[in-house]
Design an enzyme around this catalytic site. Sequence first.
Site, PDB file in Angstrom:
ATOM      1  N   GLY A 102     -42.510  44.516  23.976  1.00 35.99           N
ATOM      2  CA  GLY A 102     -41.328  45.012  23.278  1.00 35.99           C
ATOM      3  C   GLY A 102     -41.709  46.023  22.214  1.00 35.99           C
ATOM      4  N   THR A 143     -47.218  37.929  23.299  1.00 40.96           N
ATOM      5  CA  THR A 143     -48.052  37.659  22.134  1.00 40.96           C
ATOM      6  C   THR A 143     -48.884  36.397  22.279  1.00 40.96           C
ATOM      7  OG1 THR A 143     -46.164  36.492  21.251  1.00 40.96           O
ATOM      8  CG2 THR A 143     -46.459  38.758  20.530  1.00 40.96           C
ATOM      9  N   ARG A 159     -55.246  31.710   8.484  1.00 41.88           N
ATOM     10  CA  ARG A 159     -55.809  30.897   9.549  1.00 41.88           C
ATOM     11  C   ARG A 159     -55.444  31.496  10.913  1.00 41.88           C
ATOM     12  NH1 ARG A 159     -56.277  24.985   9.609  1.00 41.88           N
ATOM     13  NH2 ARG A 159     -54.843  24.907   7.881  1.00 41.88           N
ATOM     14  N   ILE A 160     -56.445  31.605  11.777  1.00 45.44           N
ATOM     15  CA  ILE A 160     -56.204  32.116  13.125  1.00 45.44           C
ATOM     16  C   ILE A 160     -55.903  30.921  14.029  1.00 45.44           C
ATOM     17  CG2 ILE A 160     -57.278  33.295  15.092  1.00 45.44           C
ATOM     18  CD1 ILE A 160     -56.503  35.138  12.697  1.00 45.44           C
ATOM     19  N   PRO A 207     -58.054  31.940  18.704  1.00 44.57           N
ATOM     20  CA  PRO A 207     -58.884  33.147  18.676  1.00 44.57           C
ATOM     21  C   PRO A 207     -58.698  34.049  19.898  1.00 44.57           C
ATOM     22  CG  PRO A 207     -60.226  31.154  18.918  1.00 44.57           C
ATOM     23  CD  PRO A 207     -58.832  30.715  18.625  1.00 44.57           C
ATOM     24  N   THR A 248     -55.848  34.518  21.898  1.00 47.98           N
ATOM     25  CA  THR A 248     -54.624  35.322  21.843  1.00 47.98           C
ATOM     26  C   THR A 248     -54.631  36.216  20.603  1.00 47.98           C
ATOM     27  OG1 THR A 248     -53.491  33.451  20.812  1.00 47.98           O
ATOM     28  CG2 THR A 248     -53.214  33.711  23.184  1.00 47.98           C
ATOM     29  N   GLY A 258     -49.469  40.361  14.727  1.00 49.33           N
ATOM     30  CA  GLY A 258     -49.046  41.193  15.857  1.00 49.33           C
ATOM     31  C   GLY A 258     -49.079  42.678  15.580  1.00 49.33           C
ATOM     32  N   GLU A 259     -49.057  43.062  14.302  1.00 44.04           N
ATOM     33  CA  GLU A 259     -48.894  44.475  13.995  1.00 44.04           C
ATOM     34  C   GLU A 259     -50.047  45.088  13.215  1.00 44.04           C
ATOM     35  OE1 GLU A 259     -44.371  45.209  13.404  1.00 44.04           O
ATOM     36  OE2 GLU A 259     -44.691  43.092  13.047  1.00 44.04           O
TER      37      GLU A 259
END
Lengths: 289, 691
Positions: free
Chosen positions: B233, B463, B580-581, B584, B586, B656-657
Amino acid sequence: MDFLSPSTWEEALAAKSAHPDAVPIMGGTDVMVELNFGRRRPPALLDLTRIPQLRDHGPDDGYLRLGAGVPYTTIIERLRDRSPALAQAARAVASPQIRNRGSVGGNLGGASPAGDAHPPLLAVDALVELASVRGVRRVAAREFYHGPRRTARRDDELISAVLLPEPAGPQSFSKIGTRNAMVIAVASFSLALDAQARTVGTGIGSAGPTPLRAIEAEKFLASEFDWDGAASPSPATVTRFGELVASAARPIDDVRGSAHYRRHALSVMARRAVSWAVTDYRKEIARCA
Amino acid sequence: MSGLLENTSTRAIGADIGRVDGPAKVTGTATYAFEHQLNAPAYLHPIQATVVRGRVREFDTRDAEAVPGVLTVLTHDNAARLADIGDAELAVLQSDEVAHRGQVIGAVLAETPEAARQAVRLVRVHYEERSHDVRFSAARTDLYTPGEAEDDEQGDLAGAMASAPVTVDHTYTTPMEHNNPMEPHSTIAVWEDAGLTLYESTQGVHSVRSTMAELFGLDPERVRVIAPHVGGGFGSKGPLHPPVVLAALAARLLPGRPVKLALTRQQMFDLVGYRSPTIQRVRLAAEPDGRLTGIGIDVTAQTARFKEFLEQAGKPTEVMYAAPNRRITHRLAALDVAPPTWMRAPGECPGMFGPEVAMDELAVACGVDPVELRVRNEPGTEPASGRPFSSRNLVACLREGARRFGWQDRDPEPRRRMEDGWLVGTGVAASTYPTGQMPGSVAAVRFEDGHYHVRIGAADIGTGAWTVLTQIAADALGVPVTAVRLRIGDSSLPSASLAGGSTGTVSWGSTIVAAAQAFRERHGTAPADGAEARAGLPDNPNRERYAMHAFGAQFAEVRVHADTGEVRVPRLLGVFAAGRIVNPRTARSQFIGGMTMGLSMALHEDSVVDPRFGCVVNHDLAEYHIAANADVVDLQAHWIDEADPYVNPLGAKGIGEIGIVGTAAAIVNAAYHATGVRVRELPMTLEHFLA
């Protein structure tokens, strides 16, 4: 829109004669895009995928005869030694999927000045075989391109094959684009030397209304080239060759690049091609000695 | 506040788990909007305006209606009246006005997509054409200050510029760019007595439901939106655009029959938004050691005359560097164009291009290493607001990135390295993105058949939401991942906010944590079959007290051919500090996806408008270049361990950005180091490097 699907070459020629405005289609990599974008709406499509001999290739009286529908992948994988410049150009076409379907015949039919196959055909002095119910004729690639997307092919004719002379010296193709793959050339250049005839052939792509030759540059390099010893030409000779190639172009500004850049790129590619040719020619001499 | 997660023994969060939807996707069984199998669908093809501005005088639809299989030609004459919800873009077929070229002025509904498309070609439209203006320029005299972005001034930037020993004052530009997700915007609309069902390619089923209910005057309970899988998107599937409204209008004329609409790639260049071009004047005032005394950015962007959208490219300058004098302004040019929209990191992405290139120019002017320059200007609190950061690890990212990239041996002089005809250089830029949270989500947890069924109407646009929400639910409930059954992507599930602003994982995840806590409080650790609890996203009072942002540092190696100007990017390395991830695998995909898009922005993406016709001329993927596989070589994303107790119960920040932010500046800075040529406009092309 009619869809004509002959199963033999004779039927195909008859169909083309009866429907001269039918657009031939094989891989569809150009034609389908044009239909999809609504750029043209031909009254008929002439499907040539059922005609086996269009995919044939083999020797033909000193030439390599390449059926018009032989996909680029085949040229890359099987015909590299017999058509070095064209195989290099084939590698530069689009993506693997397109190379599996697209063919030199399609490139000639569409006759886009940016088509990657054209410069090698000009440089090696290939022949284009045109067939109709009236008979078969062969036109030099150098006489084939008449204007933007206009060619020597008559309305009732189909492109049956291209004929490539036996390589008689170094050949190369190079292309500059704005990304590393899947790119329409900003400019492209092909060089072929004929050691027996001591002549030079060139082809320029994407820098004029049609694929072009740089005839002055060809004559100049043929006279300057050391055909016996392959001594490195002087920097002035190489530079002059580049200038003559660039000046033969008739480029425009568009979204892919400016006319100025195209001329510059051609001069760079021409100079590189000379240095590759000298290296290859020397190797050839050493091998024969 | 992250107690539950700290105490859990399962630790699904942080585990390198493959996508739970991966097998369905790679075997082709994941169903995207257009692919839902419904009985006897009809197909819709839009009629688009071929003038830029004016009104439709008359449609001649006789030939179109004669095409076999055509059911209806839809125009403003027979389209249902919609409620005015204050969004002119969505007032589809409500008048005869044409506000931009390519605008939807009608549609053909037919038994096959081919018949619909053919009929559209046969519709003749007579217009009353008016003069138009689509020329974007900072020199326009009709620029205006948008209401949502008053000029932001601290101190006296002009004074600082006048008295500073070192200044940078240049204009940087970014072009119009189009989102181009792989899956085109598509809809299946079914209008029945019970209401409207939409299979929609969207970043938020609930926002589609509420907007469509409002537009069509329906009780929201009568609208259902289904979107289990979405093929990308990048923001353009966040807000609604005309196609979904058009599909519903058509479905209303054909009750009971599904109406299918999938945009062509070319239509996506007209109808679903784009990133506004920006012109950025950036000013830096500094001491000789590079310490900033002033920083300013004056942004000009474009908007549609009939619908305002502001690309807030000045925002990151509020956050990045310490300086007593600061000035941030935005101006808009209202043009006869389609409305711009969100595109991955709206504001931050273009807004970190000019300033981060300017910082490189300042580093050169001061003779200070560009990593060190950024470290020297690290603020103690958020510069524009004065609030403390919940966590800020830009310096750690710069240091870690420099170490991994091999920055320490760098000769700062440009045009020093030539390898095989290629000039080689390296560059750096910083990244930032706000850590937001969107209100409004609710999650439900139910224990049944030995599994915990977790339901929330979230969206996975590629995502990894299916996967990470499963992990979060597992840890929040203290059970293995295999005990969790997640359902998302349907408005019949509890309400969820949009997948936008990098807020999805943290907003939905925090909601799931709250629901899990409510479930355990009510039902304990040995729940009965059918036990259920739900909870909404709790308020986080820390959001008022702290400035919350993720940061990163990006390093690039660039090669520019000395003769042809061809540009290659053999190496990109990003280090991010984003809390915090959760996963890892994704996460890496999100970071490198963003960086790839940043590379694409640096070298390729450029929507070229013909001012005579008001349309994008390179409106397909053959001419609008996006980086190909062959353009991406060594691409690495790393992150540092960052514990942030304030942002949310997960301690996570959106990712995401941020990957696209700063990439283009790092590449342009590396190209300067390679060649000595400073490029201030994107995309950076071969021609920039020819003398």
